[in-house]
Design a protein around this motif. Sequence first.
Motif, PDB file in Angstrom:
ATOM      1  N   HIS A   9       0.853  -1.180   0.000  1.00  0.00           N
ATOM      2  CA  HIS A   9       0.000   0.000   0.000  1.00  0.00           C
ATOM      3  C   HIS A   9       0.893   1.236   0.000  1.00  0.00           C
ATOM      4  O   HIS A   9       1.108   1.847   1.035  1.00  0.00           O
ATOM      5  CB  HIS A   9      -0.913   0.024   1.212  1.00  0.00           C
ATOM      6  CG  HIS A   9      -1.858  -1.124   1.284  1.00  0.00           C
ATOM      7  ND1 HIS A   9      -2.275  -1.831   0.202  1.00  0.00           N
ATOM      8  CD2 HIS A   9      -2.484  -1.685   2.334  1.00  0.00           C
ATOM      9  CE1 HIS A   9      -3.116  -2.776   0.577  1.00  0.00           C
ATOM     10  NE2 HIS A   9      -3.243  -2.716   1.854  1.00  0.00           N
ATOM     11  N   ALA A  78      -5.337   1.359   9.916  1.00  0.00           N
ATOM     12  CA  ALA A  78      -6.433   0.864   9.080  1.00  0.00           C
ATOM     13  C   ALA A  78      -6.884   1.899   8.053  1.00  0.00           C
ATOM     14  O   ALA A  78      -7.245   1.530   6.932  1.00  0.00           O
ATOM     15  CB  ALA A  78      -7.609   0.446   9.951  1.00  0.00           C
ATOM     16  N   ARG A  81      -5.153   1.397   4.910  1.00  0.00           N
ATOM     17  CA  ARG A  81      -5.309   0.102   4.238  1.00  0.00           C
ATOM     18  C   ARG A  81      -6.690  -0.065   3.614  1.00  0.00           C
ATOM     19  O   ARG A  81      -6.873  -0.788   2.666  1.00  0.00           O
ATOM     20  CB  ARG A  81      -5.104  -1.047   5.237  1.00  0.00           C
ATOM     21  CG  ARG A  81      -3.787  -1.039   5.979  1.00  0.00           C
ATOM     22  CD  ARG A  81      -2.709  -1.647   5.119  1.00  0.00           C
ATOM     23  NE  ARG A  81      -1.442  -1.881   5.784  1.00  0.00           N
ATOM     24  CZ  ARG A  81      -0.575  -0.950   6.153  1.00  0.00           C
ATOM     25  NH1 ARG A  81      -0.866   0.311   6.035  1.00  0.00           N
ATOM     26  NH2 ARG A  81       0.589  -1.263   6.675  1.00  0.00           N
ATOM     27  N   ILE A  82      -7.678   0.575   4.205  1.00  0.00           N
ATOM     28  CA  ILE A  82      -9.053   0.427   3.753  1.00  0.00           C
ATOM     29  C   ILE A  82      -9.337   1.519   2.728  1.00  0.00           C
ATOM     30  O   ILE A  82      -9.009   2.677   2.947  1.00  0.00           O
ATOM     31  CB  ILE A  82     -10.024   0.508   4.950  1.00  0.00           C
ATOM     32  CG1 ILE A  82      -9.684  -0.584   5.978  1.00  0.00           C
ATOM     33  CG2 ILE A  82     -11.465   0.376   4.486  1.00  0.00           C
ATOM     34  CD1 ILE A  82     -10.437  -0.458   7.283  1.00  0.00           C
ATOM     35  N   GLN A  83      -9.965   1.157   1.639  1.00  0.00           N
ATOM     36  CA  GLN A  83     -10.187   2.092   0.530  1.00  0.00           C
ATOM     37  C   GLN A  83     -11.678   2.277   0.245  1.00  0.00           C
ATOM     38  O   GLN A  83     -12.501   1.448   0.605  1.00  0.00           O
ATOM     39  CB  GLN A  83      -9.483   1.576  -0.732  1.00  0.00           C
ATOM     40  CG  GLN A  83      -8.000   1.329  -0.566  1.00  0.00           C
ATOM     41  CD  GLN A  83      -7.237   2.590  -0.183  1.00  0.00           C
ATOM     42  OE1 GLN A  83      -7.492   3.664  -0.723  1.00  0.00           O
ATOM     43  NE2 GLN A  83      -6.320   2.467   0.758  1.00  0.00           N
ATOM     44  N   ASP A  86     -15.586   1.388   1.976  1.00  0.00           N
ATOM     45  CA  ASP A  86     -15.219   0.691   3.208  1.00  0.00           C
ATOM     46  C   ASP A  86     -14.431   1.606   4.139  1.00  0.00           C
ATOM     47  O   ASP A  86     -14.577   1.531   5.353  1.00  0.00           O
ATOM     48  CB  ASP A  86     -14.414  -0.575   2.904  1.00  0.00           C
ATOM     49  CG  ASP A  86     -15.271  -1.670   2.308  1.00  0.00           C
ATOM     50  OD1 ASP A  86     -16.506  -1.633   2.483  1.00  0.00           O
ATOM     51  OD2 ASP A  86     -14.699  -2.567   1.658  1.00  0.00           O
ATOM     52  N   ARG A  87     -13.615   2.460   3.566  1.00  0.00           N
ATOM     53  CA  ARG A  87     -12.852   3.413   4.384  1.00  0.00           C
ATOM     54  C   ARG A  87     -13.797   4.397   5.060  1.00  0.00           C
ATOM     55  O   ARG A  87     -13.657   4.698   6.245  1.00  0.00           O
ATOM     56  CB  ARG A  87     -11.833   4.163   3.536  1.00  0.00           C
ATOM     57  CG  ARG A  87     -10.942   5.086   4.345  1.00  0.00           C
ATOM     58  CD  ARG A  87      -9.829   5.646   3.442  1.00  0.00           C
ATOM     59  NE  ARG A  87      -8.832   6.322   4.229  1.00  0.00           N
ATOM     60  CZ  ARG A  87      -8.849   7.641   4.473  1.00  0.00           C
ATOM     61  NH1 ARG A  87      -9.814   8.380   3.973  1.00  0.00           N
ATOM     62  NH2 ARG A  87      -7.912   8.187   5.196  1.00  0.00           N
ATOM     63  N   ARG A 134     -15.272  -4.902  11.070  1.00  0.00           N
ATOM     64  CA  ARG A 134     -15.032  -4.074   9.889  1.00  0.00           C
ATOM     65  C   ARG A 134     -13.530  -3.954   9.615  1.00  0.00           C
ATOM     66  O   ARG A 134     -13.095  -4.013   8.473  1.00  0.00           O
ATOM     67  CB  ARG A 134     -15.656  -2.697  10.098  1.00  0.00           C
ATOM     68  CG  ARG A 134     -15.585  -1.806   8.878  1.00  0.00           C
ATOM     69  CD  ARG A 134     -16.303  -0.493   9.075  1.00  0.00           C
ATOM     70  NE  ARG A 134     -17.706  -0.631   9.428  1.00  0.00           N
ATOM     71  CZ  ARG A 134     -18.692  -0.941   8.582  1.00  0.00           C
ATOM     72  NH1 ARG A 134     -18.414  -1.177   7.318  1.00  0.00           N
ATOM     73  NH2 ARG A 134     -19.935  -1.006   8.976  1.00  0.00           N
ATOM     74  N   THR A 135     -12.741  -3.788  10.645  1.00  0.00           N
ATOM     75  CA  THR A 135     -11.302  -3.613  10.496  1.00  0.00           C
ATOM     76  C   THR A 135     -10.636  -4.903  10.048  1.00  0.00           C
ATOM     77  O   THR A 135      -9.730  -4.877   9.207  1.00  0.00           O
ATOM     78  CB  THR A 135     -10.689  -3.118  11.825  1.00  0.00           C
ATOM     79  OG1 THR A 135     -11.393  -1.947  12.248  1.00  0.00           O
ATOM     80  CG2 THR A 135      -9.225  -2.791  11.670  1.00  0.00           C
ATOM     81  N   ARG A 137     -11.566  -7.159   8.091  1.00  0.00           N
ATOM     82  CA  ARG A 137     -11.715  -7.435   6.647  1.00  0.00           C
ATOM     83  C   ARG A 137     -10.545  -6.919   5.823  1.00  0.00           C
ATOM     84  O   ARG A 137     -10.204  -7.502   4.795  1.00  0.00           O
ATOM     85  CB  ARG A 137     -13.001  -6.812   6.126  1.00  0.00           C
ATOM     86  CG  ARG A 137     -14.235  -7.463   6.660  1.00  0.00           C
ATOM     87  CD  ARG A 137     -15.479  -6.828   6.066  1.00  0.00           C
ATOM     88  NE  ARG A 137     -16.616  -7.198   6.880  1.00  0.00           N
ATOM     89  CZ  ARG A 137     -17.561  -6.362   7.266  1.00  0.00           C
ATOM     90  NH1 ARG A 137     -17.535  -5.102   6.890  1.00  0.00           N
ATOM     91  NH2 ARG A 137     -18.554  -6.779   7.998  1.00  0.00           N
ATOM     92  N   SER A 138      -9.937  -5.818   6.259  1.00  0.00           N
ATOM     93  CA  SER A 138      -8.883  -5.194   5.456  1.00  0.00           C
ATOM     94  C   SER A 138      -7.546  -5.060   6.159  1.00  0.00           C
ATOM     95  O   SER A 138      -6.531  -4.857   5.504  1.00  0.00           O
ATOM     96  CB  SER A 138      -9.327  -3.792   5.015  1.00  0.00           C
ATOM     97  OG  SER A 138     -10.495  -3.864   4.259  1.00  0.00           O
ATOM     98  N   ASP A 139      -7.551  -5.132   7.483  1.00  0.00           N
ATOM     99  CA  ASP A 139      -6.311  -4.864   8.212  1.00  0.00           C
ATOM    100  C   ASP A 139      -6.288  -5.650   9.524  1.00  0.00           C
ATOM    101  O   ASP A 139      -6.703  -5.148  10.566  1.00  0.00           O
ATOM    102  CB  ASP A 139      -6.181  -3.364   8.472  1.00  0.00           C
ATOM    103  CG  ASP A 139      -4.830  -2.960   9.019  1.00  0.00           C
ATOM    104  OD1 ASP A 139      -4.058  -3.846   9.431  1.00  0.00           O
ATOM    105  OD2 ASP A 139      -4.555  -1.755   9.046  1.00  0.00           O
TER     106      ASP A 139
END
Length: 171
Positions: A9, A78, A81-83, A86-87, A134-135, A137-139
């Motif tokens: 990233h 996070a 990392r989250i886009q 979702d961010r 939620r976190t 899922r991406s980080d």
Amino acid sequence: MRIARDTTHPTSRTERVRRYAVSAIAVAAAAAAGSRAVEPNTEWYRSLRLPAWQPPPWAFGAVWTPLYASLAFAGGHASGRIQGRDRQRFLASLGTNLALNAGWNWLFFRLRNPWAALVGTVLLDVSNVQLIRRTTRSDRTAARALWPYAAWCLFATGLNASIAHRNPSRA
């Protein structure tokens, strides 16, 4: 000590610093907002019937300081990392969590209502579960950093429930 760069990233160093700074400022603001309700009401708190397993007063600062630091770390980590949508959802979840965290102090200390605060801390626990899900899922690194915070909040819910039951006329 050499810190490994995350090449999956790519972001500028300035952007990373900004993310962590914004997260730290948001967490510090929530902590400050909550603490404003505590100080003028410590005498009232000492008048309550407390359980034997109540931690000593110094323990709260000793515990909350690193927990807030881990929450700020998780938010900064996070958010890089989250886009996309979702961010936005993550940031809304984090903001809601911080508001519930600060709000508990106002319900318990300022309103002097352990029962209302119990509702508030249960909502915070639900928010913690949602934020961790939620976190994750991406980080996963940021999600793991949230676990001690969530665990302490569950402990605080138990403590709040015990205090509310021991002081039924305080609502």
